[in-house]
Design a protein around this motif. Structure first.
Motif, mmCIF file in Angstrom:
data_model
loop_
_atom_site.group_PDB
_atom_site.id
_atom_site.type_symbol
_atom_site.label_atom_id
_atom_site.label_comp_id
_atom_site.label_asym_id
_atom_site.label_seq_id
_atom_site.Cartn_x
_atom_site.Cartn_y
_atom_site.Cartn_z
ATOM 1 N N VAL A 157 40.428 -22.957 26.236
ATOM 2 C CA VAL A 157 39.710 -23.810 25.296
ATOM 3 C C VAL A 157 39.775 -25.263 25.727
ATOM 4 O O VAL A 157 38.777 -25.980 25.754
ATOM 5 N N SER A 158 40.955 -25.724 26.110
ATOM 6 C CA SER A 158 41.123 -27.114 26.528
ATOM 7 C C SER A 158 40.301 -27.393 27.772
ATOM 8 O O SER A 158 39.650 -28.432 27.896
ATOM 9 N N GLU A 159 40.296 -26.449 28.701
ATOM 10 C CA GLU A 159 39.573 -26.643 29.952
ATOM 11 C C GLU A 159 38.069 -26.690 29.700
ATOM 12 O O GLU A 159 37.370 -27.545 30.244
ATOM 13 N N VAL A 160 37.565 -25.803 28.869
ATOM 14 C CA VAL A 160 36.128 -25.777 28.582
ATOM 15 C C VAL A 160 35.710 -27.025 27.848
ATOM 16 O O VAL A 160 34.673 -27.634 28.120
ATOM 17 N N GLN A 161 36.514 -27.463 26.868
ATOM 18 C CA GLN A 161 36.184 -28.675 26.124
ATOM 19 C C GLN A 161 36.200 -29.888 27.049
ATOM 20 O O GLN A 161 35.390 -30.803 26.892
ATOM 21 N N TYR A 162 37.106 -29.911 28.017
ATOM 22 C CA TYR A 162 37.143 -31.009 28.959
ATOM 23 C C TYR A 162 35.865 -31.066 29.791
ATOM 24 O O TYR A 162 35.307 -32.119 30.057
ATOM 25 N N LEU A 163 35.372 -29.880 30.206
ATOM 26 C CA LEU A 163 34.129 -29.841 30.977
ATOM 27 C C LEU A 163 32.979 -30.390 30.173
ATOM 28 O O LEU A 163 32.102 -31.010 30.693
ATOM 29 N N ARG B 151 38.595 -12.834 22.254
ATOM 30 C CA ARG B 151 38.986 -12.424 20.906
ATOM 31 C C ARG B 151 40.391 -12.878 20.544
ATOM 32 O O ARG B 151 40.765 -12.875 19.364
ATOM 33 N N THR B 152 41.186 -13.251 21.528
ATOM 34 C CA THR B 152 42.532 -13.728 21.224
ATOM 35 C C THR B 152 42.521 -15.145 20.681
ATOM 36 O O THR B 152 43.529 -15.623 20.162
ATOM 37 N N SER B 153 41.406 -15.835 20.836
ATOM 38 C CA SER B 153 41.282 -17.199 20.308
ATOM 39 C C SER B 153 40.076 -17.250 19.380
ATOM 40 O O SER B 153 38.936 -17.182 19.826
ATOM 41 N N ARG B 154 40.332 -17.370 18.094
ATOM 42 C CA ARG B 154 39.231 -17.377 17.125
ATOM 43 C C ARG B 154 38.303 -18.562 17.343
ATOM 44 O O ARG B 154 37.078 -18.432 17.249
#
Length: 361
Positions: free
Chosen positions: A355-361, A306-309
């Motif tokens: 977010v960056s880590e998940v998008q990289y995966l 919830r801290t990142s929309r």
């Protein structure tokens, strides 16, 4: 006069006994090709000392067990590739039925939420029209749960808890059917048996006269040219190219009483003419409540999301939620730098990194 005159033979008595046996399957013995004549043929070639009883429903039982095995475990969402039970990772995604209504002045769209298991059941407004739903097209973006919905439907049918009015459910994958393009021509019977060898004993008459659902999953992955002006194929034993068989199934020239379910990403859905489709449903992913349910065993994850929309919105896609959960579990196992207090970590910065880590995966 001999003692045998006027008395029925042992074979006749056996036939009479077999005719009186109750049928236990949704598909009759005769429809499956396992009637008395088939049973006599089996007994005629039985090895001496073999079992005296032969189950006429064996093929269908074996097929359902095979389907439960194929559809009951998945690898999606598992970082190690380990297969897990479908029920452990699947949260049912609701289907939105899209109905187009046209009048002389404007076109309006009406949407109704239905369950995956009700995908072929008519809505109240459709019942008035009387025509059955034959072809359903389900669209959705990558990772939203199209294939999982297919697996769920097949698994619950095979275990006998849903859609039992269907006598046979046959899932086919466009990705796998692509591999058959260089292997000659097939009949529909041969195509089905190529992917489901448990149905080798299914007779053409059974396929043509039973209530069948054929599922074609992943149209967006298809390399088969679907030409809806192609030749007509109307017999399940008639051979042709795989693409021609599929077109004839959708048009209703082949197995006109069967139901057809096609899944696709939106960009590829226009390969199917609108006039050939009776219903369009769309999978839109998790609602906020379903996100809560997906992460219910780890409430701390939801407070972080919830801290990142942007991250919270992206978790509308079930596959992304699964990947996010995997990343969070891995990060929890990482040791903190010396002297760092986990209670004073800035959650906003952590979510941006996530977010960056998940998008990289």
């Amino acid at each position: 006069m001999s003692d045998c005159e006027g008395k029925p033979s042992r074979e006749a008595e056996a036939d009479e006994t077999r005719r009186k046996e109750p049928q236990k399957s949704l598909v009759s013995e005769d429809d499956l090709g396992y009637g008395p004549s088939k049973r006599r043929e089996k007994l005629k070639h039985k090895e001496p000392g073999g079992a005296s009883d032969w189950d006429p429903h064996e093929a269908l039982v074996v097929y359902k067990e095979s389907l439960k095995t194929k559809c009951g475990t998945v690898s999606a969402g598992s970082a190690s590739g380990r297969r897990v039970l479908l029920q452990q990772v699947f949260t049912e995604v609701q289907h939105e039925v899209i109905q187009m209504e046209a009048d002389s002045k404007m076109r309006s769209i009406q949407e109704t939420v239905i369950s995956c298991s009700d995908i072929f059941k008519p809505l109240p407004s459709e019942r008035l029209q009387g025509a059955p739903l034959r072809v359903v097209l389900t669209v959705g973006v990558a990772g939203v749960g199209k294939t999982f919905s297919v697996l769920r439907f097949c698994w619950f049918w095979a275990q006998g808890s849903e859609n039992q009015e269907l006598q046979l459910v046959v899932p086919l994958s466009f990705r796998e059917m692509n591999l058959l393009t260089t292997r000659g021509r097939y009949s529909l019977m041969e195509l089905i048996q190529a992917f489901h060898p448990e149905l080798q004993e299914l007779l053409p008459h059974a396929l043509s006269h039973s209530k069948v659902l054929i599922i074609c999953d992943g149209l967006d992955e298809s390399r088969l040219p679907l030409d809806f002006s192609c030749e007509v194929v109307s017999e399940v034993t008639q051979r042709s190219e795989v693409s021609v068989l599929l077109v004839n199934l959708i048009r209703g020239d082949l197995l006109p009483h069967a139901q057809i379910w096609i899944t696709s990403r939106p960009a590829a859905a226009n390969q199917i003419p609108a006039q050939s489709v009776d219903r369009v449903t769309e999978l839109r992913g998790f609602t906020d409540y379903q996100k809560e349910q997906f992460f219910r065993t780890t409430p701390s994850y939801m407070s972080l999301l919830r801290t990142s929309r942007s991250l919270y919105n992206m978790c509308q896609i079930p596959l992304f939620s699964s990947i996010t959960a995997t990343v969070l579990k891995a990060r929890q196992r990482e040791p903190l730098p010396v002297g760092e207090d986990p209670q004073q970590k800035d959650k906003a910065e952590e979510s941006v990194g996530l977010v960056s880590e998940v998008q990289y995966l």
